[in-house]
Motif scaffolding. Structure first.
Motif, PDB file in Angstrom:
ATOM      1  N   ARG A 217      34.703  22.186  41.144  1.00  0.00           N
ATOM      2  CA  ARG A 217      34.442  21.266  40.029  1.00  0.00           C
ATOM      3  C   ARG A 217      35.349  20.044  40.053  1.00  0.00           C
ATOM      4  O   ARG A 217      34.920  18.948  39.732  1.00  0.00           O
ATOM      5  CB  ARG A 217      34.603  21.989  38.691  1.00  0.00           C
TER       6      ARG A 217
ATOM      7  N   ARG B 166      23.480  15.406  37.068  1.00  0.00           N
ATOM      8  CA  ARG B 166      24.893  15.118  37.139  1.00  0.00           C
ATOM      9  C   ARG B 166      25.233  13.778  37.773  1.00  0.00           C
ATOM     10  O   ARG B 166      26.390  13.428  37.867  1.00  0.00           O
ATOM     11  CB  ARG B 166      25.555  16.244  37.928  1.00  0.00           C
TER      12      ARG B 166
ATOM     13  N   LEU C 241      29.449  20.067  34.812  1.00  0.00           N
ATOM     14  CA  LEU C 241      30.009  20.804  35.939  1.00  0.00           C
ATOM     15  C   LEU C 241      30.433  22.198  35.484  1.00  0.00           C
ATOM     16  O   LEU C 241      31.599  22.439  35.207  1.00  0.00           O
ATOM     17  CB  LEU C 241      31.214  20.052  36.520  1.00  0.00           C
TER      18      LEU C 241
ATOM     19  N   PHE D 265      34.833  18.336  32.718  1.00  0.00           N
ATOM     20  CA  PHE D 265      33.867  19.211  33.387  1.00  0.00           C
ATOM     21  C   PHE D 265      32.620  19.406  32.533  1.00  0.00           C
ATOM     22  O   PHE D 265      31.496  19.355  33.038  1.00  0.00           O
ATOM     23  CB  PHE D 265      34.490  20.570  33.704  1.00  0.00           C
TER      24      PHE D 265
ATOM     25  N   GLN E 110      33.984  17.630  42.555  1.00  0.00           N
ATOM     26  CA  GLN E 110      32.738  17.048  42.062  1.00  0.00           C
ATOM     27  C   GLN E 110      33.009  16.004  40.972  1.00  0.00           C
ATOM     28  O   GLN E 110      32.358  14.968  40.914  1.00  0.00           O
ATOM     29  CB  GLN E 110      31.804  18.138  41.526  1.00  0.00           C
TER      30      GLN E 110
END
Length: 170
Positions: free
Chosen positions: A154, A95, A146, A141, A157
């Motif tokens: 999320r 990620r 995510l 996302f 993030q």
């Protein structure tokens, strides 16, 4: 409730995934538990896109026994989301900077999220319907790897990924 292998006859490529997607389009409330012999997160994101409720993705060789399998079935049937922990760990490791996969509109919305704007405020600022903003955020996302999880937020993030992307090199 359906239990489907990602790779099925005749080609043993993604026939099972396509069948699961068709099934969820035809019957949106149906639970689907995907089984795979390989760790392939792109299949999970394809299946999760739009509606993660009632979706499971397990690696065949990591199912800890009949009880664990039955529990996963129950959770998916009840509308939960079950993902093999190894799959989640792999997705989190990959990620670091996935913002290059975002469209210009998704980057714009992510930037407004980074400013702290709510979905409603983003909708008003960009003159978009609230559902359109929500759809863009879901795509952010997915593209940032995510998945829904209880141990992190999320939205935060996604904003962190955006901020890392825009940090000047050191």
């Amino acid at each position: 409730m359906a239990v489907i292998d990602v790779r099925m006859p005749p080609g043993f490529r993604t026939e099972g995934l396509r069948a699961a997607l068709d099934l969820r389009r035809a019957r949106p409330g149906i639970g689907v538990l995907m089984l795979s012999a390989h760790l392939e997160t792109r299949y999970l994101f394809t299946l999760l896109d739009g509606e993660p409720r009632g979706v499971g993705y397990l690696l065949k060789d990591r199912i800890a026994g009949v009880d664990a399998f039955v529990e996963a079935l129950r959770r998916v049937h009840a509308g939960g989301c079950v993902v093999d922990p190894e799959v989640v760990a792999t997705m989190l490791a990959r990620r670091s900077d996935r913002t290059g996969f975002l469209s210009a509109r998704e980057l714009e919305i992510l930037g407004l999220m980074a400013e702290g704007l709510s979905n409603q405020a983003i909708s008003e600022r960009l003159h978009l319907a609230p559902r359109t903003v929500e759809a863009h955020i879901r795509h952010v996302f997915v593209r940032l790897d995510l998945p829904p999880a209880s141990d992190y937020h999320r939205r935060v993030q996604a904003v962190l990924a955006y901020l890392r992307r825009n940090d000047p090199p050191k």
